[in-house]
Enzyme design. Structure first.
Site, PDB file in Angstrom:
ATOM      1  N   SER A  10       0.845  -1.194   0.000  1.00  0.00           N
ATOM      2  CA  SER A  10       0.000   0.000   0.000  1.00  0.00           C
ATOM      3  C   SER A  10       0.876   1.238   0.000  1.00  0.00           C
ATOM      4  O   SER A  10       2.026   1.203   0.461  1.00  0.00           O
ATOM      5  CB  SER A  10      -0.888   0.006   1.252  1.00  0.00           C
ATOM      6  OG  SER A  10      -1.555   1.244   1.415  1.00  0.00           O
ATOM      7  N   TYR A  32      -3.029  -0.164  10.279  1.00  0.00           N
ATOM      8  CA  TYR A  32      -2.988  -0.615   8.886  1.00  0.00           C
ATOM      9  C   TYR A  32      -1.689  -0.178   8.231  1.00  0.00           C
ATOM     10  O   TYR A  32      -1.028  -0.969   7.533  1.00  0.00           O
ATOM     11  CB  TYR A  32      -4.189  -0.049   8.128  1.00  0.00           C
ATOM     12  CG  TYR A  32      -4.230  -0.452   6.662  1.00  0.00           C
ATOM     13  CD1 TYR A  32      -4.738  -1.688   6.284  1.00  0.00           C
ATOM     14  CD2 TYR A  32      -3.765   0.407   5.674  1.00  0.00           C
ATOM     15  CE1 TYR A  32      -4.785  -2.065   4.961  1.00  0.00           C
ATOM     16  CE2 TYR A  32      -3.799   0.038   4.337  1.00  0.00           C
ATOM     17  CZ  TYR A  32      -4.311  -1.197   3.987  1.00  0.00           C
ATOM     18  OH  TYR A  32      -4.339  -1.565   2.664  1.00  0.00           O
TER      19      TYR A  32
END
Length: 253
Positions: free
Chosen positions: A134, A147
């Site tokens: 990500s 996250y």
């Protein structure tokens, strides 16, 4: 013969990737926790192999890998680690159980699946691992701290294993998109300022296409979208304080 095993395959990026690879002639295997959605997805692809399990359950992961790869003489051309969870919000307002869940699935689950896949990858010429990284694994992102931490871990794991598994002829890389329009994002009740500023300009099919390109290439990290490719490239050359300033600006911190 090319085969691919995809975790988190019942919806979103995993499902889009399964459809794309299946359309292009690959043998597809699907793993997900959601048994009902997984069965629907497998049926839509003509009844492909599928197994409902939690990637944090090591015994179930090992059994699934053995079963899927036994169909292909113990070989696995491509493992796509796509299973993951996300929670937006202020760090202190999110229960510790939820932080632990994010780290367990996004990091421990990914490591366990990759570890279980090793003997089958090693036995396959041109074998490869692709993991969902990500943009949050490059810049620490406010309101998604756990996250972001999990994706920094994926980034480090990818870089280390890419060097280590060269000896075995296994390529290892990850995909690094910014926000993607999937149920995981659209179901969130909190909207981080960085999401409002950057927008959600990618969909699951865009990431499936990136996975297809990665399967035919050798990049360690594959930034997705022109904007993040630009940011990522600049970040490799800029001092750390510049990158930190960019994130402060985007997040309103």
């Amino acid at each position: 013969m090319n085969n691919i095993l995809i975790t988190g395959a019942a919806s979103g990026i995993g499902a889009a990737t399964a459809r794309l690879f299946h359309e292009r002639g690959w043998q597809v295997g699907l793993i997900d926790r959601d048994a009902e959605a997984l069965a629907t997805q497998a049926q839509a692809l003509g009844g492909v192999w599928q197994r409902a399990l939690d990637v944090t359950d090591l015994a179930a992961v090992e059994a699934a890998l053995a079963d899927f790869c036994s169909i292909y003489d113990g070989q696995l051309r491509l493992l796509f680690n796509c299973a993951g969870v996300l929670r937006f919000g202020h760090f202190e307002e999110i229960d510790m159980a939820e932080h632990a869940r994010i780290l367990n699935i996004n990091v421990l689950g990914l490591v366990q699946v990759t570890h279980a896949a090793f003997p089958y990858l090693k036995a396959t010429r041109g074998a490869q691992v692709i993991s969902m990284g990500s943009a949050s694994g490059v810049y620490g992102t406010p309101h998604m701290a756990s996250y972001s931490a999990s994706k920094f871990a994926v980034r480090g794991f990818t870089e280390a294993l890419e060097l280590e598994w060269r000896h075995h002829g296994i390529r290892v890389g990850d995909l690094m998109p910014p926000f993607v329009r999937t149920p995981m994002v659209s179901s969130q009740r909190f909207e981080p300022p960085v999401l409002r500023r950057l927008g959600v300009n990618l969909n699951a099919e865009d990431i499936a296409q990136a996975a297809w390109r990665q399967a035919r290439g050798a990049a360690v990290h594959r930034p997705v979208s022109w904007l993040f490719r630009l940011m990522y490239g600049a970040g490799q050359l800029s001092p750390a304080w510049v990158n930190r300033g960019i994130m402060k600006l985007l997040s309103g911190a």
